[in-house]
Design an enzyme around this catalytic site. Structure first.
Site, PDB file in Angstrom:
ATOM      1  N   HIS A 475       0.837  -1.112   0.069  1.00  0.00           N
ATOM      2  CA  HIS A 475      -0.201  -0.063   0.193  1.00  0.00           C
ATOM      3  C   HIS A 475       0.822   1.094   0.237  1.00  0.00           C
ATOM      4  CE1 HIS A 475      -3.845   2.132   0.980  1.00  0.00           C
ATOM      5  NE2 HIS A 475      -2.393   3.014   2.119  1.00  0.00           N
ATOM      6  N   GLU A 476       2.302   1.324   0.969  1.00  0.00           N
ATOM      7  CA  GLU A 476       2.420   2.458   0.988  1.00  0.00           C
ATOM      8  C   GLU A 476       3.383   2.559   0.115  1.00  0.00           C
ATOM      9  OE1 GLU A 476       1.996   4.182   3.131  1.00  0.00           O
ATOM     10  OE2 GLU A 476       0.505   3.071   3.882  1.00  0.00           O
ATOM     11  N   HIS A 479       1.953   4.905  -2.963  1.00  0.00           N
ATOM     12  CA  HIS A 479       2.278   5.619  -3.045  1.00  0.00           C
ATOM     13  C   HIS A 479       3.139   6.747  -2.941  1.00  0.00           C
ATOM     14  CE1 HIS A 479      -1.686   7.094  -1.026  1.00  0.00           C
ATOM     15  NE2 HIS A 479      -1.757   5.715   0.110  1.00  0.00           N
ATOM     16  N   HIS A 482       3.446   7.057  -6.394  1.00  0.00           N
ATOM     17  CA  HIS A 482       2.453   7.803  -7.208  1.00  0.00           C
ATOM     18  C   HIS A 482       3.844   9.369  -7.132  1.00  0.00           C
ATOM     19  CE1 HIS A 482      -0.935  10.174  -6.155  1.00  0.00           C
ATOM     20  NE2 HIS A 482      -0.895  10.167  -7.975  1.00  0.00           N
TER      21      HIS A 482
HETATM   22 ZN   LIG Z   1      -3.030   4.859   2.148  1.00  0.00          ZN
END
Ligand SMILES: [Zn+2]
Length: 692
Positions: A475-476, A479, A482
């Site tokens: 998940h991280e 990010h 991104h």
């Molecule tokens: Zn998040």
């Protein structure tokens, strides 16, 4: 761009030119006392830059106003990035003292910029003439974003309204602080002290935590259950003592509603009224209209449309789950209807009976270093990125650095991973940056950080993760990509600077690749033998994904619906928070055995600060996007389909806030998302299973 040294602070590493590898700040040399003078200098410099833009005698142009604002504040940004990384990941009493002092100063500084009338006149004039300015699409977007941000902060309101908005803002800030402190006080005031005879059913890890909690509260040798989620949820899951479960549960859901000095209901009433007033002053009918106007969802109707679709199915599914739990309770001789304090207990029994495995069997296959490699390999196959470990001095020896390169070997940026829990680190997991990508002041490459709280192994032993930990890592890292893949000109639009109901798309989407067979079977290997995770164990692990999702979805969705209803009020006179909540839940047909995930008197997402007020739906909204986005790969029968990956990079991961999120999604997917993939992911699409 590195700033040159200030003669007044020759020894301050924050103000030196950062000439180290990749322009990394000299993190090992920075101490808390370096920040106050550096902030002071940087704030002064930014103020002067803003004043120069606002007072420019030349007529406003995009370059002398918008681009000039984008270039301003570079030193402040540089120092803030270092400060907030350390304040989160490696804090100290000294840094916390700086944080208490600097937070209101930074807030006031921003407020002064947004309410600077001369500055807003220039932005507004450019905005009105935007069609005639012959701007690139990205420049036009950045102009529109500036205009929107200023207007939403009150720049277009009259002087009286501005004064009132400022007063509302200050009052909301102090009410938000009080709200959070009251919840904390209620949590601190409560301890369920267990006698030996009260421990029935509690497994070793719950007992260990209960002993630690007792020691912390000066009751060494005892066992204590507290009202923090990580203490009470396992207790409710495992304790065989029904009357103790009820006692603890009632205290848990009563936080902020106990009468006396820590009761939050008056605070909620006042905050809701102030938000409604703020929205009216800014030209919106309700606070929900104001809040959602700048989100991907745009209107309360759009949010309600999603929540309603999910709600009906989740409630039906939860009723079936309740029947299954009731059967177990009855079979054990329980002569009672399953109550909210029974749900987790019987759900745990059902989970064990149906899937039969525990954490201890899983962990040996999820070694931290292999999972980092798995996340990197996924990025290589999707986007052609490679990661090479580099030794650089950071702020703590546990933090590690990799240089990121593209398929042609070009430098993309730096990635820092800081994975282990320590006392100086805030709880949770997050992504942050030391430098954001942009091209306005040269080709500035990003430095992106992931911070997590995985348990640190004893020296010489490998770090093993739970499956949830591995999911958090992916998940991280989503990010992080991104931020790393960001390819924009203007800093305002870089990387994760997107609305809160869109920002979880790149992260939640990335979690899907953890479960892709090619990745799991290559990287989930036993840390001693190197053997692949057995298929039967893997199947059971993945099958638990949809278990108890009726309950989880009802808990969450009811909270999101009540949030939206509360912030859609146009008349708040006579508002009684407890009555309001009860009436709305009755109207929704809330199952009696389930309580909102966060009841209003302790709903910190909404009232401890305002981050998620009228926006608690954001998590589910992003989940609609991520489920639908991954379906684009599944439709091709290839989790790494090159053409889908190319569009994903172009329109989502590299696009920052270059265009409206709904348009960006359409460009990627060829259409707007539908809720179908989310319902399937949560197991809410299936017909009722036959009951035995
Ligand atoms: Zn998040």
């Amino acid at each position: 761009m590195p700033q040159s040294a200030s003669s007044s602070s020759p020894g301050n590493p924050l103000l030196r030119e950062w000439t180290g590898p990749f322009g990394l700040p000299p993190l090992a040399d920075i101490a808390a006392e370096h920040f106050p003078p550096a902030f002071e200098l940087a704030l002064g410099r930014h103020k002067a830059e803003i004043e120069a833009v606002a007072a420019d005698p030349a007529a406003p142009t995009f370059d002398n106003t918008i681009a000039a604002l984008e270039r301003s504040g570079a030193l402040l940004e540089r120092i803030s990035n270092v400060f907030f990384l350390l304040a989160g990941a490696h804090t100290s009493d000294a840094l916390q003292a700086v944080e208490r002092d600097i937070s209101p100063v930074l807030a006031r500084h921003n407020n002064e910029i947004y309410l600077n009338p001369a500055l807003f006149r220039r932005i507004d004039e450019l905005y009105r003439r935007r069609d005639a300015l012959e701007l690139t699409a990205e420049a036009r977007r950045v102009l529109e974003r500036y205009h929107t941000r200023f207007v939403r902060a009150g720049a277009a309101a009259g002087p009286e309204a501005q004064r009132r908005l400022a007063a509302i803002g200050e009052r909301l800030a102090s009410l938000g602080t009080a709200f959070g402190q009251n919840v904390l006080a209620d949590e601190k005031a409560y301890a369920l002290v267990l006698e030996e005879s009260d421990l029935a059913g509690l497994p070793g890890f719950v007992l260990d935590a209960a002993r630690a909690a007792a020691a912390e509260r000066g009751l060494p040798g005892k066992h204590v259950i507290t009202l923090s989620r990580s203490s009470i949820e396992p207790f409710l899951q495992f304790s065989a003592r029904r009357e103790l479960r009820e006692k603890a549960f009632q205290a848990w859901i009563g936080r902020g509603e106990n009468g006396g000095a820590t009761d939050n209901r008056g605070i909620v009433t006042e905050m809701v009224a102030l938000r409604a007033e703020r929205a009216k002053l800014l030209g919106f009918e309700t606070f929900a209209d104001f809040r959602l106007d700048d989100q991907m969802a745009k209107t309360p109707q759009a949010v309600r449309g999603l929540l309603d679709q999910v709600w009906t199915r989740a409630r039906a599914r939860a009723r079936r789950e309740r029947d299954e739990l009731q059967d177990i309770a009855r079979a054990e001789g329980g002569n009672f209807a399953v109550a909210p304090w029974d749900w987790r207990y019987y759900a745990e029994k059902l989970r064990k009976a149906r899937f039969d495995f525990d954490e201890a069997q899983i962990k040996p296959y999820f070694q931290l270093d292999r999972m980092i490699e798995a996340a990197f390999e996924t990025a290589r196959r999707l986007f052609g990125l490679t990661f090479t470990a580099v030794e650089l001095p950071l702020y703590h020896p546990d933090a590690r650095t990799w240089e990121v390169k593209d398929a042609q070997g070009g430098h993309v940026g730096l990635f820092i991973g800081d994975y282990f829990h320590r006392a100086s680190k805030h709880s949770g997991a997050w992504m942050t940056s030391l430098r954001d990508q942009q091209k306005l002041s040269g080709d500035i490459r990003p430095i992106i950080v992931n911070v997590t709280n995985f348990a640190k192994p004893p020296p010489g032993e490998p770090a093993l993760l739970s499956f949830d930990d591995a999911r958090t890592l992916f998940h991280e890292f989503g990010h992080a990509l991104h931020g790393l893949l960001s390819d924009v000109t203007y800093p305002l639009l870089a990387g994760t600077a997107v609305p809160s109901d869109f920002v979880e798309l790149p992260s939640q989407l990335y979690e899907h690749w953890l479960e892709v067979p090619e990745i799991l079977t290559s990287y989930a290997r036993h840390y001693k033998t190197g053997e692949r995770i057995p298929q039967a164990l893997l199947d059971r692990l993945l099958a638990t994904r949809t278990f108890n999702q009726g309950f989880a979805t009802v808990e969450y969705t009811s909270s999101a619906l009540v949030d939206l209803d509360l912030h859609s009020l146009t008349d708040t006179s006579g508002l009684d928070v407890s009555d309001f909540e009860r009436n709305r839940l009755a109207h929704l047909g809330m199952p009696e055995e389930i309580v909102m995930r966060h009841r209003l008197p302790h709903f910190q997402h909404l009232f401890s600060g305002g981050g998620y007020a009228a926006a608690y739906y954001s998590y589910l909204w992003s989940e609609v996007l991520d489920a639908d986005a991954f379906l684009a790969f599944e439709e091709k029968g290839d989790a790494f389909d090159p053409e889908v990956a190319r569009r994903l990079r172009e329109f989502i991961y590299s696009a920052g806030n270059r265009r409206d999120p709904a348009e960006a999604y359409k460009a990627f997917r060829g259409r707007l998302p539908t809720v179908d993939a989310l319902l399937k992911k949560r197991g809410l699409d299936a017909p009722a299973p036959e009951r035995a």
